[in-house]
Design a protein around this motif. Structure first.
Motif, PDB file in Angstrom:
ATOM      1  N   VAL A  44       0.829  -1.212   0.000  1.00 15.97           N
ATOM      2  CA  VAL A  44       0.000   0.000   0.000  1.00 15.97           C
ATOM      3  C   VAL A  44       0.865   1.264   0.000  1.00 15.97           C
ATOM      4  O   VAL A  44       0.361   2.357  -0.272  1.00 15.97           O
ATOM      5  CB  VAL A  44      -0.973   0.040   1.198  1.00 15.97           C
ATOM      6  N   ARG A  94      -8.237   5.747  -1.962  1.00  8.30           N
ATOM      7  CA  ARG A  94      -7.503   4.978  -0.954  1.00  8.30           C
ATOM      8  C   ARG A  94      -8.010   3.543  -0.842  1.00  8.30           C
ATOM      9  O   ARG A  94      -7.232   2.610  -0.742  1.00  8.30           O
ATOM     10  CB  ARG A  94      -7.595   5.695   0.394  1.00  8.30           C
ATOM     11  N   ILE A  95      -9.322   3.338  -0.872  1.00  8.87           N
ATOM     12  CA  ILE A  95      -9.881   1.996  -0.707  1.00  8.87           C
ATOM     13  C   ILE A  95      -9.438   1.055  -1.835  1.00  8.87           C
ATOM     14  O   ILE A  95      -9.396  -0.163  -1.660  1.00  8.87           O
ATOM     15  CB  ILE A  95     -11.439   2.044  -0.599  1.00  8.87           C
ATOM     16  N   PRO A  98      -5.046  -1.195  -2.166  1.00  4.66           N
ATOM     17  CA  PRO A  98      -4.574  -2.572  -2.020  1.00  4.66           C
ATOM     18  C   PRO A  98      -4.997  -3.511  -3.159  1.00  4.66           C
ATOM     19  O   PRO A  98      -4.539  -4.649  -3.216  1.00  4.66           O
ATOM     20  CB  PRO A  98      -5.221  -3.045  -0.712  1.00  4.66           C
ATOM     21  N   TYR A 137      -5.574  -6.112   2.365  1.00  7.55           N
ATOM     22  CA  TYR A 137      -6.725  -5.416   2.950  1.00  7.55           C
ATOM     23  C   TYR A 137      -6.799  -5.561   4.474  1.00  7.55           C
ATOM     24  O   TYR A 137      -7.062  -4.585   5.179  1.00  7.55           O
ATOM     25  CB  TYR A 137      -8.039  -5.857   2.293  1.00  7.55           C
ATOM     26  N   TYR A 141      -4.320  -2.234   4.460  1.00 10.14           N
ATOM     27  CA  TYR A 141      -5.225  -1.086   4.501  1.00 10.14           C
ATOM     28  C   TYR A 141      -5.207  -0.390   5.865  1.00 10.14           C
ATOM     29  O   TYR A 141      -5.112   0.850   5.912  1.00 10.14           O
ATOM     30  CB  TYR A 141      -6.643  -1.497   4.095  1.00 10.14           C
TER      31      TYR A 141
END
Length: 155
Positions: A44, A94-95, A98, A137, A141
């Protein structure tokens, strides 16, 4: 990146070292058709800084030298990480940061392991993608959220 100076080189080297050390320490779950490479949580980082792209690439090369799948993994696995890192850098939200490692590594590593180990292609792609999803994630994340919080606080 316009000005890749000593500070950026050191940051990339630290990312490479962290990726390699984490992968090798957790070797039993880092390699194979069913894997959760904990170090993939670091994928990330390109969302925050492009300096992470070469760091992840070099870290993956080092890790894959120790992985036991030979030159195929060193070349294809590391190139998959390079492409995924670049795409992570380009993610608009941003979401989604990953997601590139999940997709790229699922496909590339799944295919490579199918080829090298003669295991079913679809299930290998799915196993690798699920492992990537967990690393990226479930671990990556939250790491991204923490790092962004630190960055917004001036660190």
């Amino acid at each position: 990146m316009k000005n890749f100076d000593l500070k950026h080189l050191i940051a990339a080297a630290l990312i490479a070292a962290a990726y390699a050390v984490i992968t090798i320490i957790f070797a039993p779950i880092s390699y194979g058709p069913m894997q959760v490479r904990i170090s993939e949580a670091l994928t990330v980082l390109p969302y925050i800084t492009p300096v992470a792209i070469p760091g992840l690439f070099v870290g993956c090369i080092i890790s894959n030298i120790f992985g036991g799948y030979g030159i195929h993994d060193v070349v294809f696995g590391s190139l998959a990480t390079l492409v995924a890192a670049y795409l992570t850098y380009k993610m608009p939200k941003r979401i989604l940061a990953p997601l590139p490692p999940v997709i790229i590594n699922g496909l590339v590593i799944g295919w490579m392991l199918h080829f090298l180990l003669n295991v079913p292609l679809f299930s290998t792609i799915m196993y690798v993608a699920v492992g990537e999803f967990i690393a990226c994630y479930a671990l990556g994340y939250p790491l991204l959220l923490i790092l962004e919080r630190f960055r917004s606080a001036g660190f």
